[in-house]
Enzyme design. Sequence first.
Site, PDB file in Angstrom:
ATOM      1  N   GLN A 174       0.855  -1.191   0.000  1.00  0.00           N
ATOM      2  CA  GLN A 174       0.000   0.000   0.000  1.00  0.00           C
ATOM      3  C   GLN A 174       0.895   1.248   0.000  1.00  0.00           C
ATOM      4  OE1 GLN A 174      -2.379   1.497   3.356  1.00  0.00           O
ATOM      5  NE2 GLN A 174      -4.133   1.651   1.983  1.00  0.00           N
ATOM      6  N   TYR A 217      -5.631  10.967   3.848  1.00  0.00           N
ATOM      7  CA  TYR A 217      -4.232  11.221   3.493  1.00  0.00           C
ATOM      8  C   TYR A 217      -4.149  11.988   2.165  1.00  0.00           C
ATOM      9  CZ  TYR A 217      -3.576   8.297   7.524  1.00  0.00           C
ATOM     10  OH  TYR A 217      -3.636   7.807   8.797  1.00  0.00           O
ATOM     11  N   ARG A 247      -7.512   2.390  -3.066  1.00  0.00           N
ATOM     12  CA  ARG A 247      -8.416   2.381  -1.910  1.00  0.00           C
ATOM     13  C   ARG A 247      -9.021   3.774  -1.692  1.00  0.00           C
ATOM     14  NH1 ARG A 247      -7.995   0.366   4.427  1.00  0.00           N
ATOM     15  NH2 ARG A 247      -9.745  -1.012   4.071  1.00  0.00           N
ATOM     16  N   GLY A 268     -10.160  -6.623   8.755  1.00  0.00           N
ATOM     17  CA  GLY A 268      -8.985  -5.975   9.313  1.00  0.00           C
ATOM     18  C   GLY A 268      -8.656  -6.483  10.694  1.00  0.00           C
TER      19      GLY A 268
END
Length: 366
Positions: A100, A186, A233, A322
């Site tokens: 990622q 982000y 994502r 997760g």
Amino acid sequence: MNHVLFESIQLGSKQLDNRIVMPPMTRSRASQPGDVANALMAEYYAQRAGAGLIIAEGTQISPTGKGYAWTPGIYSDAQVEGWKRVTDAVHAQGGVIFAQLWHVGRVTHPDNIGGQQPISASPMKADGVKVFVDNGTAAPGFVEVVEPREMSVAEIKQVLGEYRQAARNAIRAGFDGIELHAANGYLINQFIDSESNRRTDAYGGTLENRLRFLDEVVTAVVNEIGADRVGVRLAPFTSLNGTEDADPIETYTAAARLLNGHGIAYLHIAEVDWDDAPDTPLSFKQGIRAAFEGVLIYAGRYDAAKASQAIEANLADMIGFGRPFIANPDLPARIREGLAWAEHDPETLFGGGAKGLTDYPKAAPQ
Ligand SMILES: Cc1cc2nc3c(=O)[nH]c(=O)nc-3n(C[C@H](O)[C@H](O)[C@H](O)COP(=O)(O)O)c2cc1C
């Protein structure tokens, strides 16, 4: 029971054994100095190779892209070598692993990025957001982020180059592909969402302009490593790290259409982060299915039954689990056998060593 999770699926050029994804999870255990992936991380991921797909933890593409102490990077040769140990260990267990790629933008503190001011789409602080720092002088701890500087167009081009190089490095490190972290507030998310982008140039204002940075990053990495090795994502509805969009349905349906045009392997939607779990409307999911022809992954508080239902309803192709993967290294086997899931220890999520990382046992044979 849950047999649909165990149907194989084609992802890019890879045939995956099942529909169970280990989504990216920061565990802050990279070796210091240098933020290098290590043998402990290799063991952790290899233990979880039963997932159809592992997406490794957020990994900074440059020193400036780092938001928290002890997260791994993928820009130096030592980091590429570190990740090779991880990918080799996962492949030895028959797993498939993507990296990622992460640039945090404004979600950082000067102490994590060599004393510089963080960069973002606009000079807007993420109010109240805290990051973990280890500046070597005081005890490591959480500090509030600072106001970022608006990126110039030249800086945008530079960061595009960093993404391209990081994608190349990921393939060199043995990853099967990369996922762009465009979620959770982000850098890419800061450009996309209306409430964190006040630019008046080609990268802000209209929806098309707010999606331009995403478009250019995807173009850069697709040109470098091929669309079949790229996933993205997105987090349309969460407000983690202070990014929100005034019209997430319109924005993220347009993003899915844009990504479809690039022919990328998958789109990964984060529905939940921690306790922030807004509803994802069914009509939105149907719209995403219509807009995007590749593999669709959803994650956020799924159990095996809900995951199977999402696939059977043709809303999703794969589901990320997760927190369950933290305490259940053999999660796919537990799902297949209908065994109970262990709970993770919240105290050992970030930092530290093997405790809470590699010491969760497999289920005892029944
Ligand atoms: C410890 C921890 C670290 C995480 N780090 C990341 C990360 O690096 N990148 C990311 O996209 N999501 C990250 N997430 C979000 C997870 O990928 C996932 O979307 C979230 O945990 C919701 O799924 P769950 O309810 O099955 O846990 C993290 C979650 C946890 C619990």
